[in-house]
Design a protein around this motif. Structure first.
Motif, PDB file in Angstrom:
ATOM      1  N   PHE A  47      36.229  35.200  32.353  1.00 10.77           N
ATOM      2  CA  PHE A  47      34.711  35.136  32.237  1.00 10.77           C
ATOM      3  C   PHE A  47      34.140  34.319  31.168  1.00 10.77           C
ATOM      4  O   PHE A  47      32.929  33.524  31.459  1.00 10.77           O
ATOM      5  CB  PHE A  47      34.344  36.511  31.946  1.00 10.77           C
ATOM      6  CG  PHE A  47      33.893  37.564  33.166  1.00 10.77           C
ATOM      7  CD1 PHE A  47      32.752  37.064  34.035  1.00 10.77           C
ATOM      8  CD2 PHE A  47      34.869  38.492  33.401  1.00 10.77           C
ATOM      9  CE1 PHE A  47      32.566  37.938  34.923  1.00 10.77           C
ATOM     10  CE2 PHE A  47      34.702  39.230  34.482  1.00 10.77           C
ATOM     11  CZ  PHE A  47      33.446  38.907  35.692  1.00 10.77           C
ATOM     12  N   ARG A  48      34.798  34.314  29.984  1.00 13.73           N
ATOM     13  CA  ARG A  48      34.265  33.230  28.940  1.00 13.73           C
ATOM     14  C   ARG A  48      34.438  31.994  29.401  1.00 13.73           C
ATOM     15  O   ARG A  48      33.475  31.248  28.880  1.00 13.73           O
ATOM     16  CB  ARG A  48      35.398  33.836  27.597  1.00 13.73           C
ATOM     17  CG  ARG A  48      34.868  33.157  26.589  1.00 13.73           C
ATOM     18  CD  ARG A  48      36.334  32.741  25.434  1.00 13.73           C
ATOM     19  NE  ARG A  48      36.865  31.721  26.063  1.00 13.73           N
ATOM     20  CZ  ARG A  48      38.136  31.670  25.978  1.00 13.73           C
ATOM     21  NH1 ARG A  48      38.836  32.621  25.337  1.00 13.73           N
ATOM     22  NH2 ARG A  48      38.970  30.775  26.551  1.00 13.73           N
ATOM     23  N   LYS A  49      35.366  31.529  30.021  1.00 12.37           N
ATOM     24  CA  LYS A  49      35.540  29.877  30.259  1.00 12.37           C
ATOM     25  C   LYS A  49      34.438  29.566  31.495  1.00 12.37           C
ATOM     26  O   LYS A  49      34.602  28.448  31.840  1.00 12.37           O
ATOM     27  CB  LYS A  49      36.923  29.860  30.953  1.00 12.37           C
ATOM     28  CG  LYS A  49      38.186  29.861  30.024  1.00 12.37           C
ATOM     29  CD  LYS A  49      39.386  29.473  30.804  1.00 12.37           C
ATOM     30  CE  LYS A  49      40.554  29.019  29.753  1.00 12.37           C
ATOM     31  NZ  LYS A  49      41.697  28.952  30.666  1.00 12.37           N
ATOM     32  N   GLY A  50      34.122  30.670  32.170  1.00 13.66           N
ATOM     33  CA  GLY A  50      33.113  30.467  33.351  1.00 13.66           C
ATOM     34  C   GLY A  50      33.741  30.362  34.677  1.00 13.66           C
ATOM     35  O   GLY A  50      33.064  29.926  35.623  1.00 13.66           O
ATOM     36  N   MET A  51      35.127  30.778  34.772  1.00 11.83           N
ATOM     37  CA  MET A  51      35.975  30.685  35.898  1.00 11.83           C
ATOM     38  C   MET A  51      35.132  31.862  36.974  1.00 11.83           C
ATOM     39  O   MET A  51      35.312  31.632  37.933  1.00 11.83           O
ATOM     40  CB  MET A  51      37.233  31.050  35.716  1.00 11.83           C
ATOM     41  CG  MET A  51      38.247  30.466  36.635  1.00 11.83           C
ATOM     42  SD  MET A  51      39.803  30.498  35.787  1.00 11.83           S
ATOM     43  CE  MET A  51      40.762  31.794  36.827  1.00 11.83           C
TER      44      MET A  51
END
Ligand SMILES: NC(=O)c1ccc[n+]([C@@H]2O[C@H](COP(=O)([O-])OP(=O)(O)OC[C@H]3O[C@@H](n4cnc5c(N)ncnc54)[C@H](OP(=O)(O)O)[C@@H]3O)[C@@H](O)[C@H]2O)c1
Length: 325
Positions: A47-51
């Motif tokens: 989630f943090r990486k935008g995946m």
């Protein structure tokens, strides 16, 4: 106002911002919980990486599992009352001192399970429950392979599969991790950064291979994981710690022995309330009986969430890690 860890733009661990937020009163069907411990999961990194896109857009609060006390119930909630001890998988939104969530995602916490244990095991333990009991039903005498056997999911998986009577093979990133996995019920360990793990599985099983392979590494272990599965066996791809598996020709499953393959997620398996409750009952039973212990290896203050992510992504952690609000 309460403290929380939010992401305003996706990226590395440095985008995790410790700040004050306002928590609304619970709406219909919701509860407000004062959290005592929050689990840290690889899912939080995606989630943090935008995946994985956050359902409500940016900014969002990271974190998918936690445990605490109900402090307020919204209209129409009859199953919970103020003061109940609860735990849940409900994400993202958990890296915070207090939060509001749908009541139907929470379960009451048995008295013999602490907040810290609960935060360390809800997402991981419920995942192991469906992997071993629902996606592929592991029975006594079967042989299974789990990658990252000393990780958060890995240590719970090894103990549970061992308790079911399976022959458990686990891959690990270091000798220390191999020892830890063995202590937690893994019968055979493979140092997959040094050894050809498919060749070692062949050797360990005398060429018979595994009934099922559980792969959360993704890119780096595919397609070699398929070479560890016996004809008509099951490939369970349930994560992508090294990156996602690229598109592949489905005929590969034919040539490797008419294999079955699935890419499951807890959200699907626990979508119905009755399934969530049944899965949680099974998890609480194996933890309550002592068959599965929940190792909390690292505890971080909520404000140190970025360091917790650095440690998880650098493969420095074992077992479960938690944040203390
Ligand atoms: N589908 C679902 O329902 C579901 C639910 C929960 C979790 N998951 C997945 O399960 C996996 C395990 O989650 P977890 O939270 O328990 O994490 P974890 O296993 O504690 O940590 C990830 C481990 O993966 C291994 N790894 C191999 N290659 C890596 C790489 N390139 N970068 C980072 N780590 C690498 C490392 O162990 P070694 O050093 O031993 O290689 C590392 O410690 C994740 O992939 C997660 O997405 C899936």
């Amino acid at each position: 106002m309460v403290a929380a860890v939010r992401v305003h733009k996706v990226g590395g661990p440095e985008v995790l911002t410790y700040e004050d937020i306002t928590v609304p009163a619970p709406g219909p069907g919701q509860i407000r919980v004062k959290q005592h411990a929050c689990g840290i999961n690889f899912t939080d990194v995606y989630f943090r990486k935008g995946m994985y896109p956050p359902p409500g857009g940016l900014p969002f609060i990271v974190g998918s599992e936690a445990a605490g006390d109900v402090v307020e119930v919204g209209p129409g909630v009859s199953e919970f009352k103020r003061g109940d001890r609860v735990a849940y998988v409900a994400g993202p939104g958990c890296y915070t001192e207090e939060r509001v969530l749908p009541a139907d995602r929470a379960v009451k916490l048995p008295a013999n399970i602490s907040y810290e244990q609960a935060a360390a095991m809800m997402l991981k333990g419920l995942t192991v429950e469906y992997l071993l009991r629902r996606t592929f039903r592991v029975e006594k005498g079967m042989t299974v392979l789990i990658h990252a056997a000393a990780g958060g999911i890995g240590l719970i998986f090894c103990q549970w599969a061992n308790d079911l009577g399976a022959n458990v093979i686990g891959t690990v990133g270091s000798k220390d991790k191999a020892e830890l996995a063995r202590v937690h019920g893994c019968h055979h360990t493979i140092l997959y950064r040094e050894e050809d793990f498919a060749a070692r599985v062949k050797e360990i099983t005398g060429g018979k291979l595994c009934h099922a392979v559980y792969d959360s590494i993704g890119k780096d272990t595919f397609p070699a994981s398929l070479d560890c599965i016996r004809p008509l066996g099951m490939f369970v791809s349930f994560g992508s710690a090294s990156g996602q598996i690229e598109a592949f020709n489905i005929n590969l499953l034919q040539t490797k022995g008419s294999l079955f393959a699935t890419r499951p997620t807890l959200n699907t398996y626990a979508a119905k309330r009755e399934d969530l409750l049944a899965m949680a009952d099974e998890l609480f039973a194996v933890v309550g009986s002592g068959a599965v212990k929940i190792p909390v290896s690292r505890k971080y203050a909520l404000r140190d969430a970025a360091q917790a992510h650095r440690d998880l992504e650098s493969r420095a952690t074992t077992g479960s890690s938690i944040l203390i609000p």
